[in-house]
Design an enzyme around this catalytic site. Structure first.
Site, PDB file in Angstrom:
ATOM      1  N   GLN A 286       0.836  -1.192   0.000  1.00  9.12           N
ATOM      2  CA  GLN A 286       0.000   0.000   0.000  1.00  9.12           C
ATOM      3  C   GLN A 286       0.873   1.246   0.000  1.00  9.12           C
ATOM      4  OE1 GLN A 286      -1.664   1.033   3.755  1.00  9.12           O
ATOM      5  NE2 GLN A 286      -3.645   1.535   2.908  1.00  9.12           N
ATOM      6  N   GLY A 287       0.783   2.061  -1.051  1.00  5.87           N
ATOM      7  CA  GLY A 287       1.594   3.270  -1.140  1.00  5.87           C
ATOM      8  C   GLY A 287       0.775   4.513  -0.859  1.00  5.87           C
TER       9      GLY A 287
ATOM     10  N   SER B 125       1.167   6.611   2.689  1.00  6.22           N
ATOM     11  CA  SER B 125       1.906   7.585   3.504  1.00  6.22           C
ATOM     12  C   SER B 125       3.181   8.040   2.820  1.00  6.22           C
ATOM     13  CB  SER B 125       2.287   6.965   4.843  1.00  6.22           C
ATOM     14  OG  SER B 125       1.150   6.623   5.571  1.00  6.22           O
TER      15      SER B 125
ATOM     16  N   GLU C 100      -9.790  -1.964   6.050  1.00  2.00           N
ATOM     17  CA  GLU C 100      -8.722  -2.329   6.963  1.00  2.00           C
ATOM     18  C   GLU C 100      -9.268  -2.400   8.387  1.00  2.00           C
ATOM     19  OE1 GLU C 100      -4.200  -0.912   8.083  1.00  2.00           O
ATOM     20  OE2 GLU C 100      -5.551   0.582   7.293  1.00  2.00           O
TER      21      GLU C 100
END
Lengths: 367, 392
Positions: free
Chosen positions: B124-125, B127, B242
């Site tokens: 997951q990109g 932050s 999530e």
């Protein structure tokens, strides 16, 4: 799996909420707090007409036959309204009679209690004892001698259920010979406490039940009281949020500052946790009695803390005005603090939890 | 109100329970992350073959189409039995649900199956070094070049980036638009020269996370999910998924820890008896038990509410906050019970329980930061549950 109130239960909540809101406005609570008896007979009659005196008592003895979940709903609303009333003491006396009285005794004492025409009050804590739940030092016998203290609503009760060292319960009428009732000033002006002296008093009756019969009564009383504390917390939270939206300092509402808004978030967390613990325990009382003792101690321990800490935080949110007699918050703090110490404090209930957990009997298998 | 499982839910739990008992591969190897990932890939294949991977996914996309309560039961039971994590945990929990909710038919056909099998790992990109809690301020840029986008920037805290084939990338595609509107959600192929990953070493000494650098990395226009400029809305779906998926596994994991803590107390000498006889420790352990129980009951209340409304509400933030607090308290208490021995690190000869609690103490410091800091969760609760005014 369904963890919410049913439509019928929602209706009970709405009725209780609206009735209590209309009867117990701030001025009325203050009037009653300063009065001799601490509550009003007319209000009691209305509650009895709504069936509250016998809400969780069997229908065959004049009660509504509802469960502990409904009882918790009612007491949460009683706390929210900060209603001054002998309903708690009367409810516990009723549950004890239902658990331990013979049919004949029920006919004579329970039926009028459930209908609201006679009021009962448990007399549990011995003035010379350690004030520990379910432990009594007064001797059983043909006559009772000794002093009970921290007796709820003794001044307005018609009879007492007096606990003795063998765990038994004895019915003594308030105006029986040898009974002396003395008011004690509580930190909570909205609930009355008394000491009751028994000098060679012959009880009207001794209940048929043994000490064990009253343990579930004690646990349900803890759930009702925990529900009441949850209601106190909910009201104090709502008052704080409303104030934080309205009160302006440094050019904006104080609720925009995280020092204030995070305090409010903490109050919500504690209120919701308290509510979950209460309804989990109330459900256990009705559906899974084997898990009631642990669930009741969980609920009472948590709400004992939350029930005064949330009003305490509310005073901080309100600043100086929250510390004045004129503002209602101190009544919530005082009721919450007195509730924290009643029927076993948080430390006592945590010890019950520790006993169960450390013996290896941990949380119920999740799901 | 009914806090018991229905007969069909009980049947489901028994099915999960016995399948896990029969197929549990044992504890993860005590080796490097490569070996652990290989072990988890194998485990995921087994889960998939039995239809347990993608348990929440609709059946038409290869999932089980389980109800929310069944998902809760599965998560609680898998954690209770200490089953390993599947290799492609981010793909299963976030990537797949996002493609299912926002992806085109071509994207669904291309990406979903390899997520389920674990053949392609996802990361997951989101932050960036300068965009943590304020995610929408992110600066990684994607510029259109023909039917491709050229991506330049940096991401951080990227779990499993070193194993990932695909990155759920949120990048700025319009720097003139208001900050929430100029973002687009891409599926970026990690296996190209323009992408470099570097492990970040944590306070535990391990490297779960990475920094990822994009230097004119390329992503085809066909890999935009949910349309150009809609990246924020798509990313929010991911984060909701999530949180919804985590709660019940997390509660079960804390119950396991609490059982271990009670055991530690019973086995640790203290003042001529054991820590389990010491009133101070008894009170602390009881309080933890009480709080775990309130968290469990809150989660069930939340689940009932979500099943009625269809979407998880902001109240879920309470659970994540409480989970972090409890996990930290619990490991702090374990160190207090160990006393002087709590100085010893994991693996030291005389360390109690191999130093697991010391590791847990350090690892749990991240609990109030990862997946939304406690401070931000309090803001969310204040603004969205209590309706307090925003400071910004």
């Amino acid at each position: 799996m369904y963890f919410d109130l049913t439509d019928e239960q929602q209706a009970i909540r709405a009725t209780a909420h609206d009735f209590l809101a209309s009867r117990f406005k701030s001025e009325r609570i203050r009037e009653l707090a300063g009065s001799e008896s601490g509550f009003d007979e007319a209000g009691w009659k209305e509650m009895a007409e709504l069936g509250w005196a016998g809400l969780a008592l069997p229908e065959e003895w004049g009660g509504q036959g509802l469960g502990t979940v409904e009882l918790a709903i009612l007491f949460e609303e009683m706390g929210y309204a900060l209603a001054p009333s002998p309903l708690l003491s009367n409810t516990i006396a009723g549950l004890a009679l239902a658990a331990g009285a013979s049919d004949e005794q029920k006919e004579r004492w329970l039926r009028p209690l459930a209908e609201g025409s006679l009021r009962g009050a448990p007399a549990l804590v011995d003035a010379d004892g350690p004030a520990e739940p379910m432990k009594f030092s007064m001797s059983a016998g043909d006559v009772l001698t000794g002093e009970k203290t921290l007796v709820l609503d003794a001044g307005s009760a018609d009879f007492f259920l007096v606990a003795t060292t063998d765990g038994g319960r004895h019915i003594v009428e308030k105006d029986a010979e040898g009974v002396t009732v003395t008011a004690e000033e509580s930190i909570d002006p909205t609930r009355r406490l008394f000491s009751v002296r028994f000098d060679g008093v012959r009880p009207e009756a001794t209940l048929a039940g043994s000490g064990d019969d009253y343990h579930p009564v004690f646990h349900r009383a803890c759930v009702a009281l925990a529900a009441e504390s949850t209601g106190l917390a909910q009201r104090a939270l709502e008052m704080s949020v409303a104030y934080a939206k309205d009160r302006q300092q440094f050019g904006r509402p104080i609720g925009a500052y995280q020092a204030v808004s995070h305090r409010c978030a903490q109050m919500l967390l504690e209120t919701e946790n308290s509510r979950s613990a209460v309804y989990g325990a109330a459900w256990a009382a009705d559906a899974e009695p084997g898990s009631l003792p642990l669930a009741a101690s969980t609920a009472k321990a948590y709400s004992a803390d939350a029930g005064w800490r949330v009003p305490d935080a509310a005073i901080q949110v309100h600043g100086g005005i929250g510390f004045t007699w004129e503002h209602d918050l101190h009544f919530f703090l005082k009721r919450g603090r007195a509730n924290a110490a009643m029927f076993g404090d948080a430390k006592w209930h945590r010890e019950q939890v520790a006993e169960a957990v450390l013996a290896g009997e941990t949380a119920p298998a999740s799901a | 109100m009914d806090l018991t499982l229905s007969p069909s839910e009980e049947e489901f739990r028994d099915e999960v329970r016995s399948w896990l008992q029969a197929n549990h591969p044992g504890p993860e190897p005590e080796a490097g992350l490569d070996e652990v990932m290989a072990f988890r890939r194998e485990w995921q294949l087994k889960l998939h073959a039995a239809g347990w991977a993608g348990i929440s996914w609709p059946k038409e996309y290869g999932g089980r189409g389980a109800t929310m309560i069944e998902q809760a039961i599965f998560a609680a039971e898998a954690t209770r039995q200490e089953a390993p994590s599947p290799a492609n945990v981010l793909g299963l929990a976030m990537g797949g649900p996002v493609v299912i909710a926002h992806g085109s038919e071509e994207q669904k056909a291309r990406y979903l199956e390899p997520i389920l099998t674990g053949e392609e790992i996802w990361c997951q990109g989101f932050s960036e070094p300068e965009s943590g809690s304020d995610l929408a301020s992110l600066k990684t840029r994607a510029v259109k070049d023909g039917d491709e986008w050229v991506v330049t920037g940096q991401k951080v805290w990227t779990t499993f980036a070193q194993y990932a084939k695909w990155c759920m990338l949120v990048a700025r595609t319009d720097s003139d638009a208001p900050k929430h509107q100029g973002l687009t959600y891409f599926l970026m192929d990690m296996e190209q020269d323009g992408v470099q990953t570097r492990p970040l070493v944590q306070i535990t000494g391990e490297g779960e996370f990475n920094e990822v650098f994009f230097e004119e990395a390329r992503v085809p226009d066909a890999n935009v999910v949910g349309g150009v400029g809609n990246g924020w809305a798509v990313a929010i779906t991911t984060l909701m998924n999530e949180r919804a998926g985590l709660a019940f596994g997390a509660i079960s994991q804390i119950q396991n820890s609490l059982r271990r803590l009670s055991k530690l107390a019973r086995e640790t000498a203290s003042n001529g008896a054991t820590a389990a006889d010491d009133s101070y420790f008894r009170q602390r352990i009881a309080q933890l038990h009480i709080e775990v129980e309130t968290m469990r009951l809150n989660a069930y209340r939340g689940l009932t509410k979500t099943m009625q409304s269809g979407i998880p509400g902001p109240e879920g933030s309470l659970g994540k906050w409480q989970w972090a607090d409890i996990n930290q308290d619990l490991t702090e208490l374990a160190l207090e019970i160990e006393g002087a021995y709590s100085m010893l690190a994991r693996g030291a000869e005389h360390a109690v329980a191999g130093g697991a609690w010391q590791y847990g103490f350090l690892r749990s410091r991240a609990n109030s930061i990862e997946g939304g800091t406690t401070d931000i969760l309090k803001n969310i609760i204040a603004e969205r549950v209590l309706g307090l005014p925003r400071l910004r």
